[in-house]
Write an enzyme that holds these catalytic residues in place. Structure first.
Site, PDB file in Angstrom:
ATOM      1  N   SER A 147      11.301  21.714 -27.563  1.00 56.27           N
ATOM      2  CA  SER A 147       9.985  22.286 -27.892  1.00 56.27           C
ATOM      3  C   SER A 147       9.139  21.208 -28.553  1.00 56.27           C
ATOM      4  CB  SER A 147      10.218  23.444 -28.864  1.00 56.27           C
ATOM      5  OG  SER A 147       9.037  23.802 -29.549  1.00 56.27           O
ATOM      6  N   TYR A 160      12.579  28.239 -36.168  1.00 63.62           N
ATOM      7  CA  TYR A 160      12.505  27.778 -34.773  1.00 63.62           C
ATOM      8  C   TYR A 160      12.466  26.245 -34.738  1.00 63.62           C
ATOM      9  CZ  TYR A 160      10.445  27.664 -30.004  1.00 63.62           C
ATOM     10  OH  TYR A 160      10.170  27.433 -28.674  1.00 63.62           O
TER      11      TYR A 160
END
Ligand code: GCO
Length: 264
Positions: A147, A160
């Site tokens: 990500s 996250y």
């Protein structure tokens, strides 16, 4: 040579979390390059069936397996079942992931741990059971879906970011340990894409929507289909000496600090 370097005919690919979103778009790419597709999800059999129907509608004959990627026993059983019923897994894409957007000081420890479990521990678990066969066959491709948050921080996505930063490091360690078996382990780091995960921050008038467009040199949200080239490359012979690399597909976000919206 040439295009045949990217041909995945005869290869079996398992993409975790491939019932929707980026996982689904990457799976379509792998199928179009010739791979046999194994779809995975865990929310319900209905959702898997719906996904299989979608794949059929675009000419892809995929098989679905419902299992929880965070449950070691379930993963072990599912991998054995897939390899008996379909064949050895040549390509594994660790894509399944979740996000919880909560400021760190308010976040429940259980929620933090759940994000780490799904986004970081599960790629380890699934890889552990798939890599055994790859080591025996002396061939394989593992692609971990990282990500922007593997590199950057943002308010409310601390768990996250911790998981995705860890996944980048895990990718490099997997390469360190398994490259000698002719297995290539790499990551893809998607930028901001129009998927259900970003639906709540992509709505018109949401400040984040304008922010992403102005922060991204390509000046738009990514189209999930833009990931196909990256995943085919990392799944194919074309990347046989590429290892421990994270290929960011981000419209240039990581190349720049961005600019204030009023700057020329
Ligand atoms: C967010 C987003 C991100 C993206 C993506 C960026 O809230 O900032 O949801 O986390 O989903 O992972 O690469």
């Amino acid at each position: 040579m040439g295009l045949s370097l990217f041909n995945l005919k005869g290869k079996v690919a398992l993409v975790t979390g491939s019932t929707h979103g980026l996982g689904m778009a990457m799976t379509v790419g792998l199928a179009k390059a010739g791979a046999t597709i194994i779809v995975n999800g865990n929310s319900s059999q209905e959702k898997i069936d719906k996904a299989i129907k979608y794949y059929e509608s675009v000419g892809i004959n995929a098989k679905g397996y419902k299992f929880n990627v965070t449950d070691e026993v379930a993963v072990k059983e599912a991998i054995e079942k897939i390899e008996t019923e379909i064949g050895p897994i040549d390509i594994l894409v660790n894509n399944a992931g979740i996000i919880k957007r909560t400021p760190l000081e308010e976040m429940e420890v259980a929620d933090f741990k759940q994000v780490i479990d799904v986004d970081l521990v599960s790629p380890f678990i699934v890889s552990k059971y798939v890599v055994k066969g790859m080591i025996e066959r002396k061939e394989g491709k593992i692609i971990n879906i990282c990500s922007m948050m593997s590199e950057l921080g943002r308010n409310s996505v601390g768990a996250y970011a911790a998981a995705k930063g860890g996944l980048k490091r895990l990718t490099r360690n997997m390469a360190t340990e398994w490259a000698k078996h002719n297995i290539q382990i790499n990551g893809i780091g998607p930028g901001y894409f129009a998927t259900s995960q970003t639906a709540s921050i992509r709505v018109d008038g949401h400040p984040f929507n304008d922010f992403i467009v102005s922060r991204t040199p390509a000046a738009k949200w990514g189209d999930p289909n833009d990931l196909a080239g990256a995943v085919i490359f990392l799944a194919s012979e074309a990347s046989n000496f590429v290892n421990g690399h994270i290929l960011y597909v981000d419209g240039g976000i990581l190349a720049t600090i961005g600019k204030p919206s009023n700057e020329n």
